[in-house]
Design a protein around this motif. Structure first.
Motif, PDB file in Angstrom:
ATOM      1  N   HIS A  65       0.841  -1.192   0.000  1.00  0.00           N
ATOM      2  CA  HIS A  65       0.000   0.000   0.000  1.00  0.00           C
ATOM      3  C   HIS A  65       0.870   1.233   0.000  1.00  0.00           C
ATOM      4  O   HIS A  65       1.992   1.225   0.505  1.00  0.00           O
ATOM      5  CB  HIS A  65      -0.990  -0.006   1.163  1.00  0.00           C
ATOM      6  N   ILE A  67       1.644   5.078   0.999  1.00  0.00           N
ATOM      7  CA  ILE A  67       1.398   5.934   2.143  1.00  0.00           C
ATOM      8  C   ILE A  67       1.775   7.357   1.776  1.00  0.00           C
ATOM      9  O   ILE A  67       2.895   7.618   1.352  1.00  0.00           O
ATOM     10  CB  ILE A  67       2.230   5.478   3.359  1.00  0.00           C
ATOM     11  N   HIS A  92      -4.966   1.169   8.012  1.00  0.00           N
ATOM     12  CA  HIS A  92      -4.513   1.432   9.375  1.00  0.00           C
ATOM     13  C   HIS A  92      -3.819   2.791   9.447  1.00  0.00           C
ATOM     14  O   HIS A  92      -3.540   3.407   8.433  1.00  0.00           O
ATOM     15  CB  HIS A  92      -3.551   0.314   9.821  1.00  0.00           C
ATOM     16  N   HIS A  94      -0.734   5.405  10.216  1.00  0.00           N
ATOM     17  CA  HIS A  94       0.710   5.416  10.020  1.00  0.00           C
ATOM     18  C   HIS A  94       1.309   6.469  10.940  1.00  0.00           C
ATOM     19  O   HIS A  94       0.630   7.418  11.325  1.00  0.00           O
ATOM     20  CB  HIS A  94       1.057   5.715   8.560  1.00  0.00           C
ATOM     21  N   CYS A 105       3.975   1.479   9.754  1.00  0.00           N
ATOM     22  CA  CYS A 105       2.582   1.050   9.764  1.00  0.00           C
ATOM     23  C   CYS A 105       2.177   0.767  11.203  1.00  0.00           C
ATOM     24  O   CYS A 105       2.885   0.044  11.907  1.00  0.00           O
ATOM     25  CB  CYS A 105       2.417  -0.246   8.973  1.00  0.00           C
TER      26      CYS A 105
HETATM   27 ZN   LIG Z   1       0.753   0.667   6.412  1.00  0.00          ZN
END
Ligand SMILES: [Zn+2]
Ligand SMILES: [Zn+2]
Ligand SMILES: [Zn+2]
Length: 139
Positions: A65, A67, A92, A94, A105
């Motif tokens: 993913h 960020i 989630h 960060h 993460c």
């Molecule tokens: Zn993450």
């Protein structure tokens, strides 16, 4: 380790190549999110386009993913097993440390459910906590 990585790639319909295995391993060994230039530095002899495409493929297939930690460059981290990058269940928080500039993460902390007004459609949420990480705070 290679076998399980191969299975992981195949379960996401990603054809296994030597380069993809190496990049997956590189990401798996990192405790923090990485930028494309981090990857380039580690794969000096490799073609940048190939590296970039590999990350794109991983992102599209839901293995990594992206960020957006507010710095100019996007970072990437491996998804947890079983992640579908769904807003409600998988995304989630960060944490971005402004001292060492690393982003981690916080997979145990899911994004809180946020109800947007009628007619709005959420596609992605980026929730980044900024501060000082445990290594830098010395606590
Ligand atoms: Zn993450
Ligand atoms: Zn994911
Ligand atoms: Zn730090």
């Amino acid at each position: 380790m290679n076998n399980s990585i191969e299975q992981e790639l195949e379960s996401h319909n990603i054809r296994v190549t030597a380069m993809r295995l190496l990049i997956y391993k590189f990401l798996a060994e990192k405790q923090v999110a990485v930028t494309l230039s981090d990857i380039e530095d580690d794969f000096e002899k490799s073609d940048r386009t190939t590296l970039y495409r590999t990350i794109k493929t991983f992102e599209e297939k839901g293995i990594v993913h992206k960020i957006d930690a507010g710095s100019s460059t996007a970072k990437y981290a491996l998804c947890e097993k079983g992640c579908n990058c769904e807003i409600e269940t998988d995304l989630h928080l960060h944490f971005h440390c402004h001292n060492c500039n690393e982003t981690v993460c916080l997979t145990a902390h899911k994004i809180p459910q946020i109800k947007v007004p009628d007619g709005f459609v959420s596609e992605n949420v980026n929730l980044v906590i900024k501060g000082i990480c445990d290594k830098c705070s010395g606590l």
